[in-house]
Design an enzyme around this catalytic site. Sequence first.
Site, mmCIF file in Angstrom:
data_model
loop_
_atom_site.group_PDB
_atom_site.id
_atom_site.type_symbol
_atom_site.label_atom_id
_atom_site.label_comp_id
_atom_site.label_asym_id
_atom_site.label_seq_id
_atom_site.Cartn_x
_atom_site.Cartn_y
_atom_site.Cartn_z
ATOM 1 N N VAL A 20 0.734 -1.195 0.114
ATOM 2 C CA VAL A 20 -0.162 -0.049 0.069
ATOM 3 C C VAL A 20 0.867 1.072 0.109
ATOM 4 O O VAL A 20 0.428 2.310 -0.748
ATOM 5 C CB VAL A 20 -0.920 0.089 1.191
ATOM 6 N N ARG A 43 14.463 -3.114 3.244
ATOM 7 C CA ARG A 43 13.561 -2.745 2.340
ATOM 8 C C ARG A 43 13.897 -1.177 2.017
ATOM 9 O O ARG A 43 13.886 -1.193 0.701
ATOM 10 C CB ARG A 43 12.367 -2.456 3.107
ATOM 11 N N CYS A 264 -6.649 -8.822 3.260
ATOM 12 C CA CYS A 264 -7.811 -7.878 3.421
ATOM 13 C C CYS A 264 -9.052 -8.688 3.536
ATOM 14 O O CYS A 264 -9.551 -8.811 4.528
ATOM 15 C CB CYS A 264 -7.903 -7.021 1.993
#
Length: 428
Positions: A20, A43, A264
């Site tokens: 996201v 990351r 989700c």
Amino acid sequence: MRTKIADGSIKIAIIGLGYVGLPLAVAFGKKFDTVGFDVKESRIAELRSGRDNTLETTPEELREAVRLRYTSDPEALRDRDIFIVTVPTPVDRFNTPDLTPLLRASETVGKAIRPGGIAIFESTVYPGCTEEKCVPVIERESGLSFNTGFFCGYSPERINPGDREHTLSRILKITSGSTPETAETVDRLYRSIIEAGTYKASSLKVAEAAKVIENSQRDLNIAFVNELAKIFRLIGIDTREVLEAAGTKWNFLKFQPGLVGGHCIGVDPYYLTHKAAELGYHPEVILAGRRINDSMGRYAATEVVKLMIRGGSRILGARVLQLGITFKENCPDIRNSRAVDVADTLAEFGCRVDVCDPWADPDEVKRHYGINSFRDPDSFDFSCCDAIVLAVAHDQFRALDLGSRRKEGCIIYDIKGVLPRNLVDGRL
């Protein structure tokens, strides 16, 4: 703040650079001074090198975000005007919301936010969570008071991992703010990057609720057709043929049976039911749908074993090739993958399960689930299999000529319903 948005001088921080957060950081980084923050130094190093292992952005898109920089240092956030939180909101093994990442992100925001700053949350939560859980943390860490010293917004994420058609800018964005002025500022901010437009909700709670019911609705509809699949299996008719026939009516909702995982649909309903239980209401329909969907991996594996027995296979030590372990097709995300349930159940029956997934990182699969996997289907000898289970409809699997590769008597079970009907022995 609105003047800064208009003249391009607004300073933005994105907290969390996953599926996201990174696309959002890239979109803002093309127009505004944007800092992408993540606690994982690996990351940050990866993104600085121009790579994104989630595959939600391309190297070209990363290069185009000329005003975006990455950091794992919270001190780099102290000059920001707006903080957007995009961290995961998972559930624990008891399906209770785990707000740990969200509260830690709120601490990070609280330590950096200045008077007049705005904290916007995109992470999926239950209605009221932003004000009840996040705001007190920011107040504590910042020494500022809510709606006088700092303000909040909520704009639920609608990212669909692996979908290159419905990308961030092409999906209408819900916005909201803790005051009318904040709501207008948040809406203007997102309108600057969202081509599809925005919808301004009346409050943070309404925006939070809208998000959590989007996925709860899908979960229930899929649970319905999953239950139909079980019933029609007993009757002896093909579920997908029934759905195709019923789908000829103009207002029939077209859902397919399958495994419901990911971060989700398989998680969000538990946030809503958790809040309901806190208020003394014990949901029935929502949790019934969750129970059905959570059971489908074991159900599919059991159906495979039944077919193998009918075909004369000895189950103990039987070789089963499972195609796919990610939570959805053409996506490397393995979080909350229900395809894992299929492999685990087959192993419980005594089968030797080989898992192939060209999208999943074998090291990550091993670390999260204890399952050995490999990426290249062409490296595997299909002729040794007693059964082949298509669990995830990756494009690479659709292109396989399974009919010529399998040995005589090998069972093919198609969980996704994408293989030619005359090729498979069973499907949901």
